[in-house]
Design a protein around this motif. Structure first.
Motif, PDB file in Angstrom:
ATOM      1  N   ALA A   1       0.942  -1.143   0.051  1.00 43.93           N
ATOM      2  CA  ALA A   1      -0.027   0.050  -0.058  1.00 43.93           C
ATOM      3  C   ALA A   1       0.829   1.266   0.091  1.00 43.93           C
ATOM      4  O   ALA A   1       1.789   1.399   0.627  1.00 43.93           O
ATOM      5  CB  ALA A   1      -1.005  -0.156   1.063  1.00 43.93           C
ATOM      6  N   GLU A   2       0.373   2.216  -0.615  1.00 45.21           N
ATOM      7  CA  GLU A   2       1.070   3.509  -0.698  1.00 45.21           C
ATOM      8  C   GLU A   2       1.147   3.886   0.884  1.00 45.21           C
ATOM      9  O   GLU A   2       0.042   4.195   1.682  1.00 45.21           O
ATOM     10  CB  GLU A   2      -0.045   4.613  -1.317  1.00 45.21           C
ATOM     11  CG  GLU A   2      -0.293   4.319  -2.704  1.00 45.21           C
ATOM     12  CD  GLU A   2      -1.255   3.373  -3.092  1.00 45.21           C
ATOM     13  OE1 GLU A   2      -1.956   3.451  -4.072  1.00 45.21           O
ATOM     14  OE2 GLU A   2      -2.097   2.884  -2.004  1.00 45.21           O
ATOM     15  N   GLY A   3       2.289   4.492   1.152  1.00 42.15           N
ATOM     16  CA  GLY A   3       2.622   4.892   2.494  1.00 42.15           C
ATOM     17  C   GLY A   3       2.652   3.682   3.395  1.00 42.15           C
ATOM     18  O   GLY A   3       3.973   3.719   4.340  1.00 42.15           O
TER      19      GLY A   3
ATOM     20  N   PRO B   1      18.441  -0.169  -3.589  1.00 46.10           N
ATOM     21  CA  PRO B   1      19.587   0.846  -2.861  1.00 46.10           C
ATOM     22  C   PRO B   1      19.038   2.140  -3.364  1.00 46.10           C
ATOM     23  O   PRO B   1      18.711   2.604  -4.363  1.00 46.10           O
ATOM     24  CB  PRO B   1      20.528   0.210  -3.487  1.00 46.10           C
ATOM     25  CG  PRO B   1      20.569  -0.927  -4.021  1.00 46.10           C
ATOM     26  CD  PRO B   1      19.192  -1.379  -4.498  1.00 46.10           C
ATOM     27  N   MET B   2      19.178   3.066  -2.224  1.00 45.72           N
ATOM     28  CA  MET B   2      18.925   4.569  -2.258  1.00 45.72           C
ATOM     29  C   MET B   2      20.314   5.316  -1.949  1.00 45.72           C
ATOM     30  O   MET B   2      21.162   4.934  -1.349  1.00 45.72           O
ATOM     31  CB  MET B   2      17.722   4.844  -1.312  1.00 45.72           C
ATOM     32  CG  MET B   2      16.468   4.019  -1.617  1.00 45.72           C
ATOM     33  SD  MET B   2      15.644   4.480  -2.975  1.00 45.72           S
ATOM     34  CE  MET B   2      14.374   3.380  -3.070  1.00 45.72           C
TER      35      MET B   2
ATOM     36  N   SER C   1      12.725   5.564   0.151  1.00 42.32           N
ATOM     37  CA  SER C   1      11.857   4.896  -0.528  1.00 42.32           C
ATOM     38  C   SER C   1      11.362   5.636  -1.899  1.00 42.32           C
ATOM     39  O   SER C   1      11.480   6.669  -1.913  1.00 42.32           O
ATOM     40  CB  SER C   1      10.525   4.304   0.019  1.00 42.32           C
ATOM     41  OG  SER C   1      10.081   5.690   0.654  1.00 42.32           O
ATOM     42  N   LEU C   2      10.553   4.857  -2.518  1.00 37.30           N
ATOM     43  CA  LEU C   2      10.052   5.669  -3.821  1.00 37.30           C
ATOM     44  C   LEU C   2       8.543   5.346  -3.615  1.00 37.30           C
ATOM     45  O   LEU C   2       8.027   4.434  -3.140  1.00 37.30           O
ATOM     46  CB  LEU C   2      10.683   4.970  -5.070  1.00 37.30           C
ATOM     47  CG  LEU C   2      12.042   4.874  -5.367  1.00 37.30           C
ATOM     48  CD1 LEU C   2      12.400   4.167  -6.658  1.00 37.30           C
ATOM     49  CD2 LEU C   2      12.394   6.454  -5.555  1.00 37.30           C
ATOM     50  N   ASN C   3       7.821   6.215  -4.740  1.00 41.63           N
ATOM     51  CA  ASN C   3       6.258   5.868  -4.847  1.00 41.63           C
ATOM     52  C   ASN C   3       6.247   4.305  -5.442  1.00 41.63           C
ATOM     53  O   ASN C   3       6.975   3.921  -6.015  1.00 41.63           O
ATOM     54  CB  ASN C   3       5.931   6.816  -5.935  1.00 41.63           C
ATOM     55  CG  ASN C   3       4.737   6.483  -6.563  1.00 41.63           C
ATOM     56  OD1 ASN C   3       4.644   5.746  -7.581  1.00 41.63           O
ATOM     57  ND2 ASN C   3       3.581   6.897  -5.844  1.00 41.63           N
ATOM     58  N   VAL C   4       5.391   3.666  -4.996  1.00 41.39           N
ATOM     59  CA  VAL C   4       5.115   2.273  -5.280  1.00 41.39           C
ATOM     60  C   VAL C   4       5.064   2.118  -6.776  1.00 41.39           C
ATOM     61  O   VAL C   4       5.659   1.178  -7.049  1.00 41.39           O
ATOM     62  CB  VAL C   4       3.760   1.687  -4.723  1.00 41.39           C
ATOM     63  CG1 VAL C   4       2.491   2.212  -5.364  1.00 41.39           C
ATOM     64  CG2 VAL C   4       3.636   0.049  -4.678  1.00 41.39           C
TER      65      VAL C   4
ATOM     66  N   ALA D   1       7.011   3.903  -9.106  1.00 39.01           N
ATOM     67  CA  ALA D   1       8.267   4.055  -9.524  1.00 39.01           C
ATOM     68  C   ALA D   1       9.123   2.774  -8.873  1.00 39.01           C
ATOM     69  O   ALA D   1       9.899   2.151  -9.791  1.00 39.01           O
ATOM     70  CB  ALA D   1       8.464   5.418  -9.004  1.00 39.01           C
ATOM     71  N   ALA D   2       8.743   2.419  -7.765  1.00 34.18           N
ATOM     72  CA  ALA D   2       9.416   1.300  -7.244  1.00 34.18           C
ATOM     73  C   ALA D   2       9.097  -0.080  -8.039  1.00 34.18           C
ATOM     74  O   ALA D   2      10.288  -0.755  -8.369  1.00 34.18           O
ATOM     75  CB  ALA D   2       9.280   0.998  -5.800  1.00 34.18           C
ATOM     76  N   GLY D   3       8.026   0.048  -8.404  1.00 32.98           N
ATOM     77  CA  GLY D   3       7.675  -1.336  -9.327  1.00 32.98           C
ATOM     78  C   GLY D   3       8.349  -1.333 -10.434  1.00 32.98           C
ATOM     79  O   GLY D   3       8.849  -2.336 -10.911  1.00 32.98           O
ATOM     80  N   ALA D   4       8.499  -0.108 -11.124  1.00 32.11           N
ATOM     81  CA  ALA D   4       8.900  -0.007 -12.566  1.00 32.11           C
ATOM     82  C   ALA D   4      10.486  -0.368 -12.386  1.00 32.11           C
ATOM     83  O   ALA D   4      10.981  -1.385 -13.118  1.00 32.11           O
ATOM     84  CB  ALA D   4       8.894   1.070 -13.130  1.00 32.11           C
ATOM     85  N   VAL D   5      11.190   0.018 -11.494  1.00 28.58           N
ATOM     86  CA  VAL D   5      12.644  -0.164 -11.169  1.00 28.58           C
ATOM     87  C   VAL D   5      12.706  -1.930 -11.073  1.00 28.58           C
ATOM     88  O   VAL D   5      13.628  -2.361 -11.386  1.00 28.58           O
ATOM     89  CB  VAL D   5      13.288   0.630  -9.930  1.00 28.58           C
ATOM     90  CG1 VAL D   5      14.575   0.162  -9.641  1.00 28.58           C
ATOM     91  CG2 VAL D   5      13.196   2.017 -10.294  1.00 28.58           C
TER      92      VAL D   5
END
Length: 262
Positions: free
Chosen positions: A217-219, A237-238, A244-247, A249-253
């Motif tokens: 979930a978001e958040g 890795p950040m 963290s990234l928006n879900v 954006a994180a999913g695409a990576v």
């Protein structure tokens, strides 16, 4: 042959699907609203029956001409301001189509023959669900499972942002994705900030014969019991103290690294 109908009353019964109804109401009636040519064409190609079209006048002989010719349904039309009054939002693409929902797939149908699966848990924003569907389809996922509390992938905004992927990539709603995946022989990875998490480029992940990636979930992210039940906790890795990234954006990576890269 399509019938062109100029809207004279917003109470016309034919306009009910467009008249500010919620996605849940439409879903209960077995209908979804496809917005934009891409989504409408994806629905037609998937065998979804169109019920009616709603478009600005200028599109009837413009970018909507092919749809008017292909769909033998009523085509309701009016000026932009009138359509906004009807729907309650600005038509970003100028064309809507009320369509019958496709038959729902069962989780077992999505998993059959699949090697790379995305799982969404309590992702409630339509834009995020649509973006995740689009990037998952583009970057090599075979299908998607969504928990009961996720946004419907055929909600108008989700389907539009997916650019039709919601009608091209198999997906199913699943009460217990972890159990279904384990029964089907998948290794499971939870994208989560945990001290014991492995990097997204850990070679064990790409080496898995069948892998499912969980996003939460978001958040709040994934539920603790979901993380505990997965074979791996995974992080991207950040830098610069960003954790963290928006879900979406994180999913695409993660999809690029695990499904589409190389």
């Amino acid at each position: 042959m399509a019938t062109i109908i100029d809207i004279t009353s917003l109470n016309d019964p034919g306009l009910i699907p467009y008249r500010q109804l919620t996605g849940r109401q439409l879903q209960g009636d077995g209908i979804f609203i496809a917005e934009s040519e891409n989504v409408i064409l994806a629905g037609l190609d998937a065998g979804c029956r169109p019920l009616s079209l709603l478009m600005e006048r200028r599109h009837i002989t413009g970018k909507g001409k092919g749809l008017v010719e292909r769909c033998a349904v009523p085509v309701y039309t009016g000026d932009d301001a009138l359509l906004k009054d009807l729907t309650g939002f600005q038509l970003s693409r100028g064309i809507l189509c009320a369509m019958e929902r496709p038959a729902a797939l069962q989780p077992e149908e999505v998993l059959a023959g699949s090697r790379r699966i995305v799982v969404l848990e309590n992702v409630v924003d339509g834009t995020n669900v649509g973006a995740l569907l689009r990037s998952a389809a583009a970057l090599g996922a075979d299908g998607m499972l969504l928990t009961l509390d996720c946004c419907d992938p055929l909600q108008r905004r989700a389907a539009r942002v997916s650019m039709g992927a919601a009608l091209r990539m198999p997906w199913a709603v699943c009460e217990n994705p972890l159990a279904a995946l384990q029964a089907a022989g998948f290794q499971t990875a939870a994208l989560a900030l945990r001290d014991n998490a492995v990097s997204i480029d850990d070679p064990r992940l790409k080496a898995a014969g069948k892998l499912a990636l969980f996003l939460g979930a978001e958040g709040d992210g994934l539920r603790q019991e979901t993380i505990d039940g997965c074979d791996f906790a995974v992080i991207i890795p950040m830098h610069h103290q960003v954790n963290s990234l928006n879900v979406a954006a994180a999913g695409a990576v993660a999809f690029w690294e695990l499904f589409g890269k190389g």
